[in-house]
Write a protein that holds these residues in place. Structure first.
Motif, PDB file in Angstrom:
ATOM      1  N   GLY A  68       0.811  -1.213   0.000  1.00 40.84           N
ATOM      2  CA  GLY A  68       0.000   0.000   0.000  1.00 40.84           C
ATOM      3  C   GLY A  68       0.844   1.262   0.000  1.00 40.84           C
ATOM      4  N   ALA A  69       2.153   1.102   0.026  1.00 37.45           N
ATOM      5  CA  ALA A  69       3.055   2.252   0.103  1.00 37.45           C
ATOM      6  C   ALA A  69       3.287   2.868  -1.272  1.00 37.45           C
ATOM      7  N   SER A  70       3.418   4.183  -1.288  1.00 35.90           N
ATOM      8  CA  SER A  70       3.767   4.879  -2.529  1.00 35.90           C
ATOM      9  C   SER A  70       5.137   5.542  -2.392  1.00 35.90           C
ATOM     10  N   LYS A  71       5.854   5.154  -1.342  1.00 30.28           N
ATOM     11  CA  LYS A  71       7.221   5.645  -1.122  1.00 30.28           C
ATOM     12  C   LYS A  71       8.138   4.430  -1.072  1.00 30.28           C
ATOM     13  N   ILE A  72       9.217   4.506  -1.861  1.00 35.41           N
ATOM     14  CA  ILE A  72      10.115   3.356  -1.987  1.00 35.41           C
ATOM     15  C   ILE A  72      11.549   3.772  -1.699  1.00 35.41           C
ATOM     16  N   VAL A  73      12.194   3.012  -0.840  1.00 35.86           N
ATOM     17  CA  VAL A  73      13.628   3.143  -0.583  1.00 35.86           C
ATOM     18  C   VAL A  73      14.285   1.952  -1.253  1.00 35.86           C
ATOM     19  N   ILE A  74      15.306   2.221  -2.048  1.00 34.03           N
ATOM     20  CA  ILE A  74      15.981   1.131  -2.753  1.00 34.03           C
ATOM     21  C   ILE A  74      17.487   1.378  -2.796  1.00 34.03           C
ATOM     22  N   SER A  75      18.240   0.311  -2.682  1.00 34.72           N
ATOM     23  CA  SER A  75      19.695   0.408  -2.748  1.00 34.72           C
ATOM     24  C   SER A  75      20.150   0.669  -4.178  1.00 34.72           C
ATOM     25  N   LYS A  76      21.169   1.486  -4.317  1.00 31.14           N
ATOM     26  CA  LYS A  76      21.759   1.778  -5.629  1.00 31.14           C
ATOM     27  C   LYS A  76      22.238   0.498  -6.306  1.00 31.14           C
ATOM     28  N   THR A  77      22.634  -0.482  -5.538  1.00 35.37           N
ATOM     29  CA  THR A  77      23.131  -1.734  -6.109  1.00 35.37           C
ATOM     30  C   THR A  77      22.042  -2.505  -6.844  1.00 35.37           C
ATOM     31  N   ALA A  78      20.779  -2.182  -6.594  1.00 37.34           N
ATOM     32  CA  ALA A  78      19.666  -2.855  -7.262  1.00 37.34           C
ATOM     33  C   ALA A  78      19.229  -2.126  -8.528  1.00 37.34           C
ATOM     34  N   VAL A  79      19.960  -1.073  -8.878  1.00 38.25           N
ATOM     35  CA  VAL A  79      19.639  -0.263 -10.058  1.00 38.25           C
ATOM     36  C   VAL A  79      20.750  -0.444 -11.091  1.00 38.25           C
ATOM     37  N   CYS A  80      20.369  -0.673 -12.338  1.00 39.05           N
ATOM     38  CA  CYS A  80      21.363  -0.895 -13.393  1.00 39.05           C
ATOM     39  C   CYS A  80      22.224   0.349 -13.610  1.00 39.05           C
ATOM     40  N   GLU A  81      23.442   0.136 -14.046  1.00 36.50           N
ATOM     41  CA  GLU A  81      24.378   1.242 -14.277  1.00 36.50           C
ATOM     42  C   GLU A  81      23.898   2.183 -15.377  1.00 36.50           C
ATOM     43  N   GLU A  82      23.150   1.671 -16.353  1.00 36.24           N
ATOM     44  CA  GLU A  82      22.650   2.513 -17.442  1.00 36.24           C
ATOM     45  C   GLU A  82      21.776   3.650 -16.925  1.00 36.24           C
ATOM     46  N   PHE A  83      21.145   3.439 -15.781  1.00 38.13           N
ATOM     47  CA  PHE A  83      20.331   4.486 -15.165  1.00 38.13           C
ATOM     48  C   PHE A  83      21.173   5.740 -14.919  1.00 38.13           C
ATOM     49  N   PHE A  84      22.429   5.538 -14.552  1.00 37.18           N
ATOM     50  CA  PHE A  84      23.309   6.643 -14.179  1.00 37.18           C
ATOM     51  C   PHE A  84      24.071   7.231 -15.369  1.00 37.18           C
ATOM     52  N   ILE A  85      23.767   6.737 -16.552  1.00 39.58           N
ATOM     53  CA  ILE A  85      24.290   7.324 -17.796  1.00 39.58           C
ATOM     54  C   ILE A  85      23.109   8.051 -18.423  1.00 39.58           C
ATOM     55  N   LEU A  86      23.037   9.351 -18.198  1.00 38.62           N
ATOM     56  CA  LEU A  86      21.838  10.100 -18.557  1.00 38.62           C
ATOM     57  C   LEU A  86      21.499  10.034 -20.035  1.00 38.62           C
ATOM     58  N   SER A  87      22.496   9.844 -20.887  1.00 31.60           N
ATOM     59  CA  SER A  87      22.229   9.802 -22.327  1.00 31.60           C
ATOM     60  C   SER A  87      21.362   8.607 -22.730  1.00 31.60           C
ATOM     61  N   THR A  88      21.235   7.596 -21.870  1.00 25.75           N
ATOM     62  CA  THR A  88      20.370   6.461 -22.182  1.00 25.75           C
ATOM     63  C   THR A  88      18.900   6.848 -22.067  1.00 25.75           C
ATOM     64  N   GLY A  89      18.605   7.867 -21.282  1.00 23.53           N
ATOM     65  CA  GLY A  89      17.230   8.320 -21.091  1.00 23.53           C
ATOM     66  C   GLY A  89      16.443   7.529 -20.060  1.00 23.53           C
ATOM     67  N   ILE A  90      17.036   6.455 -19.536  1.00 23.90           N
ATOM     68  CA  ILE A  90      16.317   5.601 -18.589  1.00 23.90           C
ATOM     69  C   ILE A  90      15.926   6.367 -17.324  1.00 23.90           C
ATOM     70  N   ALA A  91      16.846   7.112 -16.764  1.00 26.06           N
ATOM     71  CA  ALA A  91      16.565   7.829 -15.518  1.00 26.06           C
ATOM     72  C   ALA A  91      15.403   8.808 -15.695  1.00 26.06           C
ATOM     73  N   GLY A  92      15.438   9.584 -16.749  1.00 29.35           N
ATOM     74  CA  GLY A  92      14.379  10.557 -16.989  1.00 29.35           C
ATOM     75  C   GLY A  92      13.022   9.908 -17.187  1.00 29.35           C
ATOM     76  N   GLU A  93      13.001   8.804 -17.933  1.00 31.82           N
ATOM     77  CA  GLU A  93      11.738   8.101 -18.173  1.00 31.82           C
ATOM     78  C   GLU A  93      11.183   7.511 -16.878  1.00 31.82           C
ATOM     79  N   ILE A  94      12.060   6.941 -16.070  1.00 33.24           N
ATOM     80  CA  ILE A  94      11.614   6.349 -14.803  1.00 33.24           C
ATOM     81  C   ILE A  94      11.095   7.432 -13.872  1.00 33.24           C
ATOM     82  N   LEU A  95      11.813   8.534 -13.759  1.00 35.12           N
ATOM     83  CA  LEU A  95      11.340   9.622 -12.906  1.00 35.12           C
ATOM     84  C   LEU A  95       9.978  10.118 -13.363  1.00 35.12           C
TER      85      LEU A  95
END
Length: 122
Positions: free
Chosen positions: A41-68
């Protein structure tokens, strides 16, 4: 994947941990958000950086912006905790800075900081 449910000062927060990458693309991020909402029922999520793919942190992939954008559309607030010191990209540093000054998505160092940040968002 492990999911821990917390109720902190009236805020429902899910703390997600995993030894594997959970967020690898936009669909997996959306699946996570919907699973969390369904199971806790939560709409707030805490997640470890280790569970996120490295492509997320390469902004040119667009993944981070789309997810946000998806998370904002579905009113999901998220805090990713971990070490960001290895990243030297100015656009990424700016992205993290801007996110941390918003109300929906945060990048912090520790799980405790992540929980606190989401608790503050009411």
């Amino acid at each position: 994947m492990n999911m821990e449910y917390l109720k902190v000062d009236g805020s429902d927060i899910a703390v997600v941990s995993s030894d594997e990458k959970i967020i690898v693309d936009v669909q997996s991020a959306l699946d996570l958000a919907m699973s969390v909402r369904y199971e806790t029922g939560a709409s707030k999520i805490v997640i470890s950086k280790t569970a996120v793919c490295e492509e997320f942190f390469i902004l040119s992939t667009g993944i981070a912006g789309e997810i946000l954008q998806k998370f904002m559309n579905y009113h999901v607030k998220t805090a990713i905790y971990g070490d960001y010191s290895k990243y030297t990209s100015k656009p990424l540093k700016d992205f993290i800075y801007e996110s941390n000054h918003g109300h929906d998505f945060f990048f912090v160092a520790t799980k405790e900081e992540a929980i606190q940040k989401l608790r503050e968002m009411g």
